[in-house]
Design a protein around this motif. Sequence first.
Motif, mmCIF file in Angstrom:
data_model
loop_
_atom_site.group_PDB
_atom_site.id
_atom_site.type_symbol
_atom_site.label_atom_id
_atom_site.label_comp_id
_atom_site.label_asym_id
_atom_site.label_seq_id
_atom_site.Cartn_x
_atom_site.Cartn_y
_atom_site.Cartn_z
ATOM 1 N N SER A 278 0.847 -1.197 0.000
ATOM 2 C CA SER A 278 0.000 0.000 0.000
ATOM 3 C C SER A 278 0.882 1.247 0.000
ATOM 4 C CB SER A 278 -0.898 0.006 1.236
ATOM 5 O OG SER A 278 -0.132 0.283 2.396
ATOM 6 N N PRO A 279 0.325 2.377 -0.414
ATOM 7 C CA PRO A 279 1.096 3.625 -0.352
ATOM 8 C C PRO A 279 1.586 3.931 1.066
ATOM 9 C CG PRO A 279 -0.848 3.930 -1.718
ATOM 10 C CD PRO A 279 -0.969 2.567 -1.088
ATOM 11 N N GLN A 280 0.804 3.574 2.068
ATOM 12 C CA GLN A 280 1.217 3.796 3.453
ATOM 13 C C GLN A 280 2.435 2.943 3.805
ATOM 14 O OE1 GLN A 280 -1.970 3.036 2.561
ATOM 15 N NE2 GLN A 280 -2.993 4.997 2.926
ATOM 16 N N ASP A 281 2.437 1.681 3.324
ATOM 17 C CA ASP A 281 3.587 0.803 3.562
ATOM 18 C C ASP A 281 4.846 1.371 2.926
ATOM 19 O OD1 ASP A 281 2.047 -1.061 4.940
ATOM 20 O OD2 ASP A 281 1.636 -2.246 3.118
ATOM 21 N N ILE A 282 4.692 1.893 1.724
ATOM 22 C CA ILE A 282 5.845 2.454 1.006
ATOM 23 C C ILE A 282 6.358 3.692 1.723
ATOM 24 C CG2 ILE A 282 6.590 3.511 -1.160
ATOM 25 C CD1 ILE A 282 4.509 1.637 -2.545
ATOM 26 N N GLU A 283 5.457 4.553 2.165
ATOM 27 C CA GLU A 283 5.872 5.762 2.886
ATOM 28 C C GLU A 283 6.542 5.406 4.210
ATOM 29 O OE1 GLU A 283 6.108 8.906 1.805
ATOM 30 O OE2 GLU A 283 5.524 7.948 -0.079
ATOM 31 N N GLU A 284 6.041 4.392 4.889
ATOM 32 C CA GLU A 284 6.655 3.956 6.141
ATOM 33 C C GLU A 284 8.066 3.418 5.895
ATOM 34 O OE1 GLU A 284 5.986 0.769 9.768
ATOM 35 O OE2 GLU A 284 4.278 1.285 8.505
ATOM 36 N N LEU A 285 8.223 2.644 4.818
ATOM 37 C CA LEU A 285 9.550 2.134 4.466
ATOM 38 C C LEU A 285 10.501 3.295 4.170
ATOM 39 C CD1 LEU A 285 11.522 -0.165 3.694
ATOM 40 C CD2 LEU A 285 10.610 0.014 1.362
ATOM 41 N N LYS A 286 10.047 4.265 3.408
ATOM 42 C CA LYS A 286 10.887 5.423 3.087
ATOM 43 C C LYS A 286 11.285 6.179 4.357
ATOM 44 C CE LYS A 286 9.017 6.266 -1.549
ATOM 45 N NZ LYS A 286 8.202 7.195 -2.356
ATOM 46 N N ARG A 287 10.340 6.356 5.267
ATOM 47 C CA ARG A 287 10.613 7.047 6.525
ATOM 48 C C ARG A 287 11.664 6.284 7.337
ATOM 49 N NH1 ARG A 287 5.638 8.077 7.175
ATOM 50 N NH2 ARG A 287 5.146 6.154 8.278
ATOM 51 N N ASP A 288 11.497 4.959 7.420
ATOM 52 C CA ASP A 288 12.471 4.133 8.148
ATOM 53 C C ASP A 288 13.847 4.213 7.505
ATOM 54 O OD1 ASP A 288 10.470 3.360 9.881
ATOM 55 O OD2 ASP A 288 10.167 1.394 8.954
ATOM 56 N N TRP A 289 13.864 4.155 6.187
ATOM 57 C CA TRP A 289 15.128 4.178 5.457
ATOM 58 C C TRP A 289 15.838 5.522 5.637
ATOM 59 C CZ3 TRP A 289 16.858 7.050 1.198
ATOM 60 C CH2 TRP A 289 18.055 6.608 0.642
ATOM 61 N N ARG A 290 15.083 6.613 5.577
ATOM 62 C CA ARG A 290 15.689 7.944 5.749
ATOM 63 C C ARG A 290 16.368 8.081 7.110
ATOM 64 N NH1 ARG A 290 11.014 9.944 3.372
ATOM 65 N NH2 ARG A 290 10.200 10.440 5.436
ATOM 66 N N SER A 291 15.807 7.445 8.130
ATOM 67 C CA SER A 291 16.415 7.556 9.458
ATOM 68 C C SER A 291 17.717 6.760 9.555
ATOM 69 C CB SER A 291 15.437 7.102 10.532
ATOM 70 O OG SER A 291 15.214 5.720 10.456
ATOM 71 N N ASP A 292 17.910 5.778 8.665
ATOM 72 C CA ASP A 292 19.137 4.981 8.660
ATOM 73 C C ASP A 292 19.337 4.365 7.275
ATOM 74 O OD1 ASP A 292 21.421 3.645 9.457
ATOM 75 O OD2 ASP A 292 20.327 1.986 10.373
ATOM 76 N N PRO A 293 19.796 5.185 6.323
ATOM 77 C CA PRO A 293 19.916 4.700 4.943
ATOM 78 C C PRO A 293 21.150 3.833 4.703
ATOM 79 C CG PRO A 293 20.604 6.970 5.052
ATOM 80 C CD PRO A 293 20.139 6.590 6.434
ATOM 81 N N CYS A 294 21.222 2.729 5.427
ATOM 82 C CA CYS A 294 22.414 1.881 5.347
ATOM 83 C C CYS A 294 22.222 0.707 4.382
ATOM 84 C CB CYS A 294 22.800 1.391 6.734
ATOM 85 S SG CYS A 294 21.561 0.344 7.501
ATOM 86 N N TRP A 295 21.116 0.672 3.657
ATOM 87 C CA TRP A 295 20.898 -0.400 2.682
ATOM 88 C C TRP A 295 20.267 0.218 1.443
ATOM 89 C CZ3 TRP A 295 17.100 0.701 6.215
ATOM 90 C CH2 TRP A 295 15.790 0.664 5.809
ATOM 91 N N ASP A 296 20.310 -0.524 0.363
ATOM 92 C CA ASP A 296 19.682 -0.074 -0.874
ATOM 93 C C ASP A 296 18.191 -0.359 -0.764
ATOM 94 O OD1 ASP A 296 22.153 0.667 -1.823
ATOM 95 O OD2 ASP A 296 22.450 -1.149 -2.995
ATOM 96 N N ILE A 297 17.420 0.691 -0.576
ATOM 97 C CA ILE A 297 15.998 0.562 -0.297
ATOM 98 C C ILE A 297 15.250 -0.215 -1.380
ATOM 99 C CG2 ILE A 297 15.423 2.802 -1.332
ATOM 100 C CD1 ILE A 297 13.305 3.156 0.873
ATOM 101 N N GLU A 298 15.729 -0.110 -2.608
ATOM 102 C CA GLU A 298 15.020 -0.746 -3.729
ATOM 103 C C GLU A 298 15.083 -2.267 -3.704
ATOM 104 O OE1 GLU A 298 19.190 0.034 -5.255
ATOM 105 O OE2 GLU A 298 17.760 1.115 -4.006
ATOM 106 N N VAL A 299 15.933 -2.843 -2.875
ATOM 107 C CA VAL A 299 16.020 -4.307 -2.797
ATOM 108 C C VAL A 299 15.420 -4.838 -1.492
ATOM 109 C CG1 VAL A 299 17.988 -4.495 -4.376
ATOM 110 C CG2 VAL A 299 18.389 -4.255 -1.901
ATOM 111 N N THR A 300 14.595 -4.026 -0.837
ATOM 112 C CA THR A 300 13.966 -4.442 0.413
ATOM 113 C C THR A 300 13.013 -5.599 0.146
ATOM 114 O OG1 THR A 300 14.110 -2.191 1.269
ATOM 115 C CG2 THR A 300 12.560 -3.678 2.364
ATOM 116 N N GLU A 301 13.192 -6.653 0.918
ATOM 117 C CA GLU A 301 12.348 -7.836 0.777
ATOM 118 C C GLU A 301 10.881 -7.461 0.985
ATOM 119 O OE1 GLU A 301 11.783 -12.119 2.965
ATOM 120 O OE2 GLU A 301 13.803 -11.260 2.875
ATOM 121 N N GLY A 302 10.044 -7.952 0.098
ATOM 122 C CA GLY A 302 8.617 -7.694 0.153
ATOM 123 C C GLY A 302 8.187 -6.497 -0.676
ATOM 124 N N PHE A 303 9.148 -5.710 -1.158
ATOM 125 C CA PHE A 303 8.842 -4.513 -1.938
ATOM 126 C C PHE A 303 9.358 -4.629 -3.375
ATOM 127 C CE2 PHE A 303 8.374 -3.140 2.371
ATOM 128 C CZ PHE A 303 7.398 -2.157 2.339
#
Length: 92
Positions: free
Chosen positions: A3-28
Amino acid sequence: MKSPQDIEELKRDWRSDPCWDIEVTEGFEDHHDELLAYRKAHEAERSAAYEAEVTEEMASMGITNRSTYDYLKKLETNIDKIFSILERRDIY
């Protein structure tokens, strides 16, 4: 599909600690292209902000050559490390 909410939550989490390539997040996997574009835009913003800081610091130091600036910053870092070691050993 997330859902768009799931994607926004992932982006928010990633911004707080961008230590991985967000585009390869499992489930996304279905959102790879969107997340890759998001990461690249975020990295470009951070790079531009860093370069603006460097430019400002160079001006305040009276330096116009980036190589000179980089060299001086490396020396400054090394001096800080040396002082830190000396302080830990109670030499300084």
